[in-house]
Motif scaffolding. Structure first.
Motif, PDB file in Angstrom:
ATOM      1  N   LEU A 239      -0.275  -9.304  -2.567  1.00  0.00           N
ATOM      2  CA  LEU A 239      -1.117  -8.256  -3.142  1.00  0.00           C
ATOM      3  C   LEU A 239      -0.784  -6.949  -2.441  1.00  0.00           C
ATOM      4  CD1 LEU A 239      -3.580  -7.165  -4.793  1.00  0.00           C
ATOM      5  CD2 LEU A 239      -5.005  -7.823  -2.830  1.00  0.00           C
ATOM      6  N   SER A 240      -0.506  -5.919  -3.217  1.00  0.00           N
ATOM      7  CA  SER A 240      -0.250  -4.601  -2.635  1.00  0.00           C
ATOM      8  C   SER A 240      -1.174  -3.581  -3.284  1.00  0.00           C
ATOM      9  CB  SER A 240       1.214  -4.199  -2.823  1.00  0.00           C
ATOM     10  OG  SER A 240       1.522  -4.034  -4.188  1.00  0.00           O
TER      11      SER A 240
ATOM     12  N   SER B  25      -0.755  -6.051   6.316  1.00  0.00           N
ATOM     13  CA  SER B  25       0.032  -5.021   6.990  1.00  0.00           C
ATOM     14  C   SER B  25      -0.079  -3.721   6.196  1.00  0.00           C
ATOM     15  CB  SER B  25       1.493  -5.444   7.124  1.00  0.00           C
ATOM     16  OG  SER B  25       2.059  -5.703   5.855  1.00  0.00           O
ATOM     17  N   VAL B  26       0.393  -2.648   6.808  1.00  0.00           N
ATOM     18  CA  VAL B  26       0.317  -1.347   6.157  1.00  0.00           C
ATOM     19  C   VAL B  26       1.616  -0.582   6.398  1.00  0.00           C
ATOM     20  CG1 VAL B  26      -0.798  -0.315   8.178  1.00  0.00           C
ATOM     21  CG2 VAL B  26      -0.993   0.809   5.949  1.00  0.00           C
ATOM     22  N   LYS B  27       2.025   0.159   5.386  1.00  0.00           N
ATOM     23  CA  LYS B  27       3.189   1.027   5.466  1.00  0.00           C
ATOM     24  C   LYS B  27       2.793   2.391   4.909  1.00  0.00           C
ATOM     25  CE  LYS B  27       7.928   1.552   3.775  1.00  0.00           C
ATOM     26  NZ  LYS B  27       9.000   0.957   2.939  1.00  0.00           N
TER      27      LYS B  27
ATOM     28  N   THR C 210       0.396   5.553   0.975  1.00  0.00           N
ATOM     29  CA  THR C 210       0.068   4.486   1.919  1.00  0.00           C
ATOM     30  C   THR C 210      -0.036   3.184   1.130  1.00  0.00           C
ATOM     31  OG1 THR C 210      -1.169   5.999   3.360  1.00  0.00           O
ATOM     32  CG2 THR C 210      -1.608   3.643   3.614  1.00  0.00           C
ATOM     33  N   ILE C 211       0.592   2.131   1.641  1.00  0.00           N
ATOM     34  CA  ILE C 211       0.585   0.846   0.940  1.00  0.00           C
ATOM     35  C   ILE C 211       0.088  -0.247   1.876  1.00  0.00           C
ATOM     36  CG2 ILE C 211       1.937  -0.784  -0.426  1.00  0.00           C
ATOM     37  CD1 ILE C 211       4.066   1.391  -0.722  1.00  0.00           C
ATOM     38  N   PHE C 212      -0.929  -0.973   1.426  1.00  0.00           N
ATOM     39  CA  PHE C 212      -1.428  -2.131   2.153  1.00  0.00           C
ATOM     40  C   PHE C 212      -0.892  -3.395   1.480  1.00  0.00           C
ATOM     41  CE2 PHE C 212      -4.367   1.044   3.631  1.00  0.00           C
ATOM     42  CZ  PHE C 212      -4.672   0.645   4.932  1.00  0.00           C
TER      43      PHE C 212
END
Length: 426
Positions: free
Chosen positions: A350-351, A404-406, A413-415
């Motif tokens: 899931l993102s 995680s997060v980027k 921002t992507i979780f």
């Protein structure tokens, strides 16, 4: 405090290990000592039995000595093979040497000195040191008086002495090594405790700070109401509304804190069942469509159907809602939120991505910390306390997943949430 705790741990560890080493070395030494003593006694008695009625190889060593033993074959006077140096004396009742048996030519004064050491000990068996040589003796009755057997035990005594020195050397080396090994493991053992203690202190400080603000607002509004006791409630309703609003915020905060405290206990049992994650995520998105519309945020989502996982449906729904709510809070004006759910090998991924200022790289590791906020002013206005992502992380990890997060500054921002999949419905 933690340095003292580490030092106490080291001292206690060294004391325990020293005691165990002392007990082990003492046991080994006592066993060896008893074996050596038994061997000495056994050889003394063997020499005594060997020389019984065998005669002497020297007679009348000096004037005044009387040889009462019959002459025998000299070959019978040889000591048993592979045995230590030994000799035998026969004395009368008054302790005067009347005969001796030895394969070595020794001055009679040596025999006198050895006899005096043995007699002065006042016991039937013992040992003494003479001319850098250790001797063991055994006194037995004899028809002429007494028979005294002497045995050279220097090599055996050297074994025991060397054993003590070896034990001391090994003990010092082992304690030196154990000290540094214990220090290494003590530091590693104390570090998580110290980190947990520091986090607990920070957690309490943050919780106190968060509770302090609404309590101050409630107290101030209550003072305003008390300053106008004759006024109608209708005229003072806004103060009551402020009090109610802050009370609700405090209730949410305490509920979140209690929830995290309960989740921290590993023995908390949760009921896991198989459920359709695709349907759950889709329902969560549909529920929040009005919120996205209200904030002028466009929403795109792509959900692979019939993805099944095992877990608590209510908790996973809470985690998904937290991620969606977080995306709304930090999406820029007329921004976009993109949600994706798909299978990835044996997992489901899931993102949740949102456009916006992003998160500075130095703060990425703090995103899931309790009470952490990337934007204090925005979260205060939206009623956040910085607990949402911490709760989401706890839920995901308890389901055997990873979060995680980027972030790309000033872009998005992507979780990412990865959970183990069960199967796909047909």
């Amino acid at each position: 405090m933690f340095k003292q705790l580490r030092n106490r741990f080291l001292i206690l560890n060294l004391i325990i290990i020293s005691f165990i080493m002392l007990l082990a070395f003492s046991s080994i030494y006592l066993i060896t000592y008893n074996n050596v003593q038994a061997d000495i006694e056994r050889e003394l008695r063997r020499v005594s039995e060997f020389d019984r009625n065998s005669g002497i190889n020297k007679s009348k060593p000096q004037s005044g000595f009387t040889d009462t033993l019959p002459p025998v074959d000299a070959n019978r006077l040889q000591p048993p093979p592979d045995r230590s140096v030994s000799f035998l004396l026969v004395t009368d009742e008054n302790g005067n040497i009347i005969s001796f048996s030895s394969i070595f030519d020794v001055d009679i004064d040596f025999y006198e000195t050895a006899k005096n050491f043995a007699v002065s000990a006042n016991k039937d068996m013992g040992k003494f040191k003479l001319n850098d040589t250790y001797w063991a003796f055994l006194i037995k009755p004899h028809p002429a008086g007494y028979q005294i057997v002497f045995l050279d035990i220097t090599s055996r005594q050297g074994i025991l002495t060397n054993l003590i020195y070896t034990f001391l050397f090994v003990a010092l080396i082992m304690l030196f090594i154990i000290f540094f090994v214990s220090k290494f493991f003590a530091d590693r053992a104390i570090k998580p405790v110290q980190e947990a203690f520091e986090k607990q202190k920070q957690f309490i400080a943050d919780a106190s700070h968060e509770l302090k603000t609404p309590l101050a607002i409630i107290n101030t509004n209550a003072d305003v109401l008390l300053a106008n006791p004759q006024d109608y409630i209708k005229n003072q309703s806004k103060w009551l509304y402020y009090i109610k609003s802050e009370a609700e915020r405090m209730t949410k905060l305490t509920n979140d804190l209690l929830y995290l405290a309960q989740m921290d206990y590993s023995d908390v049992k949760m009921i896991f069942t198989d459920f359709n994650l695709s349907q759950l995520v889709e329902n969560a998105i549909l529920t929040m469509e009005a919120v996205f519309f209200e904030h002028g945020i466009s929403l795109e989502y792509e959900i692979e159907p019939n993805l099944i996982i095992c877990g608590s449906c209510e908790q996973i729904q809470q985690a998904v809602t937290i991620l969606l709510d977080n995306a709304v809070k930090y999406t820029n004006t007329k921004g976009k939120v993109i949600v994706s759910l798909k299978r990835q090998q044996s997992n489901v991924l899931l993102s949740v991505a949102n456009t916006g200022e992003g998160i500075p790289q130095e703060n990425i590791s703090k995103v899931f910390d309790r009470f952490y906020r990337t934007d204090e002013s925005r979260t205060r206005k939206s009623g956040g306390y910085g607990l949402g992502l911490a709760i989401a992380k706890t839920i995901i990890e308890q389901h055997g997943g990873k979060i995680s997060v980027k972030s790309n500054p000033n872009e998005n921002t992507i979780f990412y949430v990865k959970l183990p999949a069960v199967t796909t419905l047909i």
